[in-house]
Design an enzyme around this catalytic site. Structure first.
Site, PDB file in Angstrom:
ATOM      1  N   THR A  90      16.748  10.163 -16.844  1.00 22.14           N
ATOM      2  CA  THR A  90      15.609  10.756 -17.562  1.00 22.14           C
ATOM      3  C   THR A  90      14.312  10.128 -17.063  1.00 22.14           C
ATOM      4  O   THR A  90      14.296   8.958 -16.697  1.00 22.14           O
ATOM      5  CB  THR A  90      15.790  10.451 -19.071  1.00 22.14           C
ATOM      6  N   THR A 134      14.415   6.255 -22.730  1.00 20.53           N
ATOM      7  CA  THR A 134      15.484   6.763 -21.874  1.00 20.53           C
ATOM      8  C   THR A 134      16.792   6.086 -22.273  1.00 20.53           C
ATOM      9  O   THR A 134      16.775   5.038 -22.914  1.00 20.53           O
ATOM     10  CB  THR A 134      15.166   6.509 -20.385  1.00 20.53           C
ATOM     11  N   ARG A 168      23.732  21.059 -25.688  1.00 23.04           N
ATOM     12  CA  ARG A 168      23.413  19.706 -26.175  1.00 23.04           C
ATOM     13  C   ARG A 168      21.912  19.425 -26.000  1.00 23.04           C
ATOM     14  O   ARG A 168      21.339  19.726 -24.959  1.00 23.04           O
ATOM     15  CB  ARG A 168      24.198  18.651 -25.398  1.00 23.04           C
ATOM     16  N   GLY A 221      20.875   9.548 -25.475  1.00 28.23           N
ATOM     17  CA  GLY A 221      20.058  10.314 -26.404  1.00 28.23           C
ATOM     18  C   GLY A 221      20.533  10.235 -27.840  1.00 28.23           C
ATOM     19  O   GLY A 221      19.725  10.165 -28.771  1.00 28.23           O
ATOM     20  N   ASP A 229      17.498  13.108 -26.809  1.00 34.38           N
ATOM     21  CA  ASP A 229      16.306  12.573 -27.474  1.00 34.38           C
ATOM     22  C   ASP A 229      14.993  12.982 -26.811  1.00 34.38           C
ATOM     23  O   ASP A 229      13.939  12.904 -27.432  1.00 34.38           O
ATOM     24  CB  ASP A 229      16.359  11.044 -27.448  1.00 34.38           C
TER      25      ASP A 229
END
Ligand code: GLY
Length: 310
Positions: free
Chosen positions: A177, A228, A205, A231, A208
């Site tokens: 991420t 990161t 899915r 999540g 975060d």
């Protein structure tokens, strides 16, 4: 006039042979993103534009798990999530499980600035992207050899006879991420986060990264944060907003607040977590509880800092 500063990350989690092999290229990617965002700030641009620009540079870089180079879900498809937040007015924009949008962070910014909504998902987000002529790319653009191999490996592991081996391998996640936090000359903070999610995850899915308060948060009165890692843990701990609360209500400085929330409050969590944060004076906070975090920051009058390991 405020000092300017920017910090970026390109994911935190397990180490891998792939990361070690491309260490130099990863570091260059972080440095290019920092420079692109810093240039905006130097030319008196806004923190919002700086974080968008830095994250776009990482989304366009196939080494990182966002935009081009995103992880593949269980159907072998790319679904991306992103968000952006303006610390001046607490406005935000986010997209979840969107396909074909070259830069999901830019779509998030357009939602923040030009709609009455905060969050668009899936087909609705894509429809809006088409309506405002945001750059789109065919499916093949997003899929890299590295992510295809990770997906194929995870699929194979699910069919292994030994559940123990399969589970321990499945729990190893190579997060990539990306995110950025910035402080502009006007003293405004902003944060942005973007991801391709996790390899072979369930279709639909949402982690975060697009959740304001979890993977992204900015408030001029405290800090800007991009997270990161896993999540599901980051959502559970409302990580980014908790760092803001630790600063505002416990009066911790930005580094102490990141340490308190990641290491003390969530020290028992089994998940990987990494955060970057900036305060209104341009001080940076960085904490990760795992083997590596691709990260860097640049402050006025100082050389850029870029690192992957401890
Ligand atoms: N941190 C990115 C995700 O879990 O989707």
């Amino acid at each position: 006039m405020s000092k300017i500063a920017i910090a970026v990350h390109g994911g935190a989690g397990e180490d891998s042979e792939f990361i070690r092999k491309y260490k130099k290229e990863y570091e260059e990617g972080i440095e290019r993103a920092l420079e692109a965002g810093y240039k905006i700030l130097k030319e008196n641009g806004s923190a919002v534009d700086a974080v968008e620009t830095a994250v776009k540079a990482l989304e366009d870089n196939p080494l990182f798990n966002a935009g081009r180079g995103s992880a593949l879900n269980a159907d072998g498809e790319v679904e991306m999530c992103a968000s952006i937040m303006d610390g001046k007015n607490l406005n935000s924009g986010a997209v979840a499980i969107v396909k074909n949008v070259k830069n999901p962070v830019s779509l998030s910014k357009a939602i923040m600035l030009n709609t009455n909504y905060r969050y668009l998902g899936a087909g609705g987000a894509l429809d809006y992207a088409k309506k405002i002529n945001i750059a789109l790319k065919p499916d093949a653009y997003f899929i890299t050899e590295h992510q295809y191999d990770s997906f194929a490996k995870k699929r194979k592991e699910e069919f292994l006879d030994s559940k123990e081996i399969a589970l321990s391998e499945i729990n190893k996640k190579y997060h990539g991420t990306v995110g950025a936090v910035a402080l502009d000359r006007e003293g405004n903070l902003a944060a942005a986060t973007s991801t391709g999610g996790t390899s072979n995850c369930k279709v639909g899915r949402i982690g975060d990264s697009s959740v304001i308060g979890a993977g992204c948060y900015a408030n001029n009165r405290a800090c800007a944060v991009s997270a990161t890692g896993d999540g599901e843990f980051i959502v559970k701990s409302v990580l980014a907003s908790s760092i803001r609360c630790a600063m505002q209500y416990k009066k911790l400085n930005v580094q102490e607040a990141c340490e308190f929330v990641v290491s003390d409050e969530n020290g028992d969590e089994k998940g990987d977590i990494g955060v970057i944060a900036l305060d209104p004076e341009g001080n940076v906070g960085i904490v990760f509880n795992c083997k590596r975090m691709h990260r860097g920051y640049r402050m006025e009058g100082r050389k850029p800092f870029v690192k992957i390991y401890e």
